[in-house]
Motif scaffolding. Structure first.
Motif, PDB file in Angstrom:
ATOM      1  N   PHE A 196       0.820  -1.323  -0.206  1.00  0.00           N
ATOM      2  CA  PHE A 196      -0.034   0.023   0.191  1.00  0.00           C
ATOM      3  C   PHE A 196       0.819   1.282  -0.087  1.00  0.00           C
ATOM      4  CE2 PHE A 196      -2.998  -3.366   1.724  1.00  0.00           C
ATOM      5  CZ  PHE A 196      -3.837  -3.266   0.990  1.00  0.00           C
ATOM      6  N   LYS A 197       1.723   1.342  -0.919  1.00  0.00           N
ATOM      7  CA  LYS A 197       2.788   2.436  -0.845  1.00  0.00           C
ATOM      8  C   LYS A 197       2.100   3.355  -2.135  1.00  0.00           C
ATOM      9  CE  LYS A 197       5.613   1.077   1.982  1.00  0.00           C
ATOM     10  NZ  LYS A 197       5.719   1.618   3.225  1.00  0.00           N
ATOM     11  N   SER A 198       2.041   4.647  -1.844  1.00  0.00           N
ATOM     12  CA  SER A 198       1.345   5.460  -2.971  1.00  0.00           C
ATOM     13  C   SER A 198       2.112   5.671  -4.385  1.00  0.00           C
ATOM     14  CB  SER A 198       0.905   6.789  -2.503  1.00  0.00           C
ATOM     15  OG  SER A 198       2.393   7.402  -2.240  1.00  0.00           O
ATOM     16  N   PHE A 199       3.414   5.372  -4.425  1.00  0.00           N
ATOM     17  CA  PHE A 199       4.114   5.529  -5.447  1.00  0.00           C
ATOM     18  C   PHE A 199       3.880   4.151  -6.501  1.00  0.00           C
ATOM     19  CE2 PHE A 199       7.905   4.438  -8.088  1.00  0.00           C
ATOM     20  CZ  PHE A 199       7.919   5.167  -8.814  1.00  0.00           C
ATOM     21  N   GLY A 200       3.428   3.194  -5.716  1.00  0.00           N
ATOM     22  CA  GLY A 200       2.836   1.821  -6.671  1.00  0.00           C
ATOM     23  C   GLY A 200       1.607   2.030  -7.353  1.00  0.00           C
ATOM     24  N   LYS A 201       0.739   2.950  -6.719  1.00  0.00           N
ATOM     25  CA  LYS A 201      -0.321   3.194  -7.434  1.00  0.00           C
ATOM     26  C   LYS A 201       0.049   3.920  -8.760  1.00  0.00           C
ATOM     27  CE  LYS A 201      -4.798   5.335  -6.296  1.00  0.00           C
ATOM     28  NZ  LYS A 201      -5.593   5.976  -5.051  1.00  0.00           N
ATOM     29  N   ILE A 208      -7.646  -4.965 -10.243  1.00  0.00           N
ATOM     30  CA  ILE A 208      -6.879  -4.166  -9.581  1.00  0.00           C
ATOM     31  C   ILE A 208      -7.159  -2.901  -9.831  1.00  0.00           C
ATOM     32  CG2 ILE A 208      -4.498  -3.576  -9.051  1.00  0.00           C
ATOM     33  CD1 ILE A 208      -3.765  -6.605  -9.634  1.00  0.00           C
ATOM     34  N   LEU A 209      -7.211  -2.050 -10.994  1.00  0.00           N
ATOM     35  CA  LEU A 209      -7.440  -0.841 -11.287  1.00  0.00           C
ATOM     36  C   LEU A 209      -8.832  -0.427 -10.737  1.00  0.00           C
ATOM     37  CD1 LEU A 209      -6.018  -0.613 -14.567  1.00  0.00           C
ATOM     38  CD2 LEU A 209      -4.932   0.353 -12.927  1.00  0.00           C
ATOM     39  N   VAL A 210      -9.688  -1.142 -10.820  1.00  0.00           N
ATOM     40  CA  VAL A 210     -11.074  -0.621 -10.091  1.00  0.00           C
ATOM     41  C   VAL A 210     -10.908  -0.648  -8.588  1.00  0.00           C
ATOM     42  CG1 VAL A 210     -13.365  -1.605  -9.771  1.00  0.00           C
ATOM     43  CG2 VAL A 210     -12.440  -1.956 -12.021  1.00  0.00           C
ATOM     44  N   LEU A 211     -10.317  -1.544  -8.030  1.00  0.00           N
ATOM     45  CA  LEU A 211     -10.095  -1.546  -6.655  1.00  0.00           C
ATOM     46  C   LEU A 211      -9.110  -0.282  -6.304  1.00  0.00           C
ATOM     47  CD1 LEU A 211      -9.876  -5.142  -5.586  1.00  0.00           C
ATOM     48  CD2 LEU A 211     -11.753  -3.577  -5.127  1.00  0.00           C
ATOM     49  N   LEU A 212      -8.172  -0.197  -7.018  1.00  0.00           N
ATOM     50  CA  LEU A 212      -7.230   0.951  -6.706  1.00  0.00           C
ATOM     51  C   LEU A 212      -8.108   2.290  -6.730  1.00  0.00           C
ATOM     52  CD1 LEU A 212      -3.885  -0.024  -8.553  1.00  0.00           C
ATOM     53  CD2 LEU A 212      -4.296   0.402  -6.057  1.00  0.00           C
ATOM     54  N   TYR A 213      -8.747   2.514  -7.708  1.00  0.00           N
ATOM     55  CA  TYR A 213      -9.457   3.867  -7.887  1.00  0.00           C
ATOM     56  C   TYR A 213     -10.935   4.225  -7.345  1.00  0.00           C
ATOM     57  CZ  TYR A 213      -4.910   4.918  -9.912  1.00  0.00           C
ATOM     58  OH  TYR A 213      -3.678   5.142 -10.262  1.00  0.00           O
ATOM     59  N   PHE A 214     -11.683   3.058  -7.371  1.00  0.00           N
ATOM     60  CA  PHE A 214     -12.934   3.241  -7.075  1.00  0.00           C
ATOM     61  C   PHE A 214     -13.679   2.282  -5.843  1.00  0.00           C
ATOM     62  CE2 PHE A 214     -12.347   3.806 -11.581  1.00  0.00           C
ATOM     63  CZ  PHE A 214     -12.760   4.980 -11.615  1.00  0.00           C
ATOM     64  N   SER A 215     -12.617   1.798  -4.916  1.00  0.00           N
ATOM     65  CA  SER A 215     -13.009   1.329  -3.658  1.00  0.00           C
ATOM     66  C   SER A 215     -12.451   1.910  -2.606  1.00  0.00           C
ATOM     67  CB  SER A 215     -12.722  -0.115  -3.768  1.00  0.00           C
ATOM     68  OG  SER A 215     -11.225  -0.410  -3.575  1.00  0.00           O
ATOM     69  N   PRO A 216     -12.889   1.609  -1.368  1.00  0.00           N
ATOM     70  CA  PRO A 216     -12.175   2.056  -0.175  1.00  0.00           C
ATOM     71  C   PRO A 216     -10.500   1.482   0.116  1.00  0.00           C
ATOM     72  CG  PRO A 216     -14.233   0.844   0.476  1.00  0.00           C
ATOM     73  CD  PRO A 216     -13.982   0.491  -1.132  1.00  0.00           C
ATOM     74  N   LYS A 235      -7.957   4.512  -0.379  1.00  0.00           N
ATOM     75  CA  LYS A 235      -7.742   5.247   0.651  1.00  0.00           C
ATOM     76  C   LYS A 235      -6.575   4.756   1.566  1.00  0.00           C
ATOM     77  CE  LYS A 235     -12.541   7.080   1.569  1.00  0.00           C
ATOM     78  NZ  LYS A 235     -13.060   6.410   0.346  1.00  0.00           N
ATOM     79  N   GLU A 236      -6.229   3.452   1.519  1.00  0.00           N
ATOM     80  CA  GLU A 236      -5.028   2.813   1.978  1.00  0.00           C
ATOM     81  C   GLU A 236      -3.760   3.537   1.711  1.00  0.00           C
ATOM     82  OE1 GLU A 236      -4.985   0.366   4.557  1.00  0.00           O
ATOM     83  OE2 GLU A 236      -7.312   0.711   4.743  1.00  0.00           O
ATOM     84  N   PHE A 237      -3.959   4.052   0.426  1.00  0.00           N
ATOM     85  CA  PHE A 237      -2.631   4.528  -0.226  1.00  0.00           C
ATOM     86  C   PHE A 237      -2.484   5.942   0.293  1.00  0.00           C
ATOM     87  CE2 PHE A 237      -3.761   0.834  -2.774  1.00  0.00           C
ATOM     88  CZ  PHE A 237      -2.437   0.465  -3.139  1.00  0.00           C
ATOM     89  N   ASP A 238      -3.500   6.491   0.820  1.00  0.00           N
ATOM     90  CA  ASP A 238      -3.075   8.042   1.234  1.00  0.00           C
ATOM     91  C   ASP A 238      -2.480   7.945   2.512  1.00  0.00           C
ATOM     92  OD1 ASP A 238      -4.574   8.710  -1.148  1.00  0.00           O
ATOM     93  OD2 ASP A 238      -6.460   8.851  -0.115  1.00  0.00           O
ATOM     94  N   LYS A 239      -2.530   6.977   3.310  1.00  0.00           N
ATOM     95  CA  LYS A 239      -1.821   6.977   4.591  1.00  0.00           C
ATOM     96  C   LYS A 239      -0.365   7.189   4.584  1.00  0.00           C
ATOM     97  CE  LYS A 239      -5.279   3.924   6.473  1.00  0.00           C
ATOM     98  NZ  LYS A 239      -5.470   2.589   7.375  1.00  0.00           N
TER      99      LYS A 239
END
Length: 129
Positions: A69-74, A114-122, A125-129
């Motif tokens: 859950f690292k933001s750069f990975g997204k 994965i892309l749907v979960l990355l951008y359109f699911s809760p 928010k895990e990547f914002d921490k």
């Protein structure tokens, strides 16, 4: 959180499919190899090798960063997905065996999930921490 566990399992499936697609290339039939040698009209050998190394190095890194859950990975995962699509569009016709094609389709479906979960699911928010 159940969706977080599903996301992590999808990431592990993505890694397994990535490894399988690489190994499946070594077991292609001679007919597929001959077709690809004759009809492969890609941009250039240098560009092909550069793209290959970007994907071989960047993709496992992106998967590792997503799993943790690292933001750069997204951003890296999205970039590599778009890069791969653009590269495929310009690479010309490519043949593959049934197993390689099946693994590729499963990988595409998994990438979409994965892309749907990355951008359109809760999970996003895990990547914002």
């Amino acid at each position: 959180m159940k969706i977080k566990n599903i996301f992590k399992k999808l990431i592990l499936i993505e890694l397994a499919l990535f490894i399988l697609i690489i190994f499946s290339i070594f077991f292609e039939s001679q007919a597929v190899i001959n077709f690809n040698e004759v009809y492969n009209q890609s941009l250039s050998v240098t560009f092909d090798m550069m793209a290959f190394f970007i994907v071989i190095i960047g993709y496992p890194v992106a998967i590792y960063l997503l799993y943790n859950f690292k933001s750069f990975g997204k951003q890296l995962y999205l970039f590599l997905t778009i890069f791969g699509l653009v590269f495929i569009i310009f690479s010309g016709p490519i043949a593959s065996d049934a197993w390689t094609y099946t693994i590729d389709i499963l990988g595409c479906a998994n990438t979409g999930a994965i892309l749907v979960l990355l951008y359109f699911s809760p999970v996003s928010k895990e990547f914002d921490k």
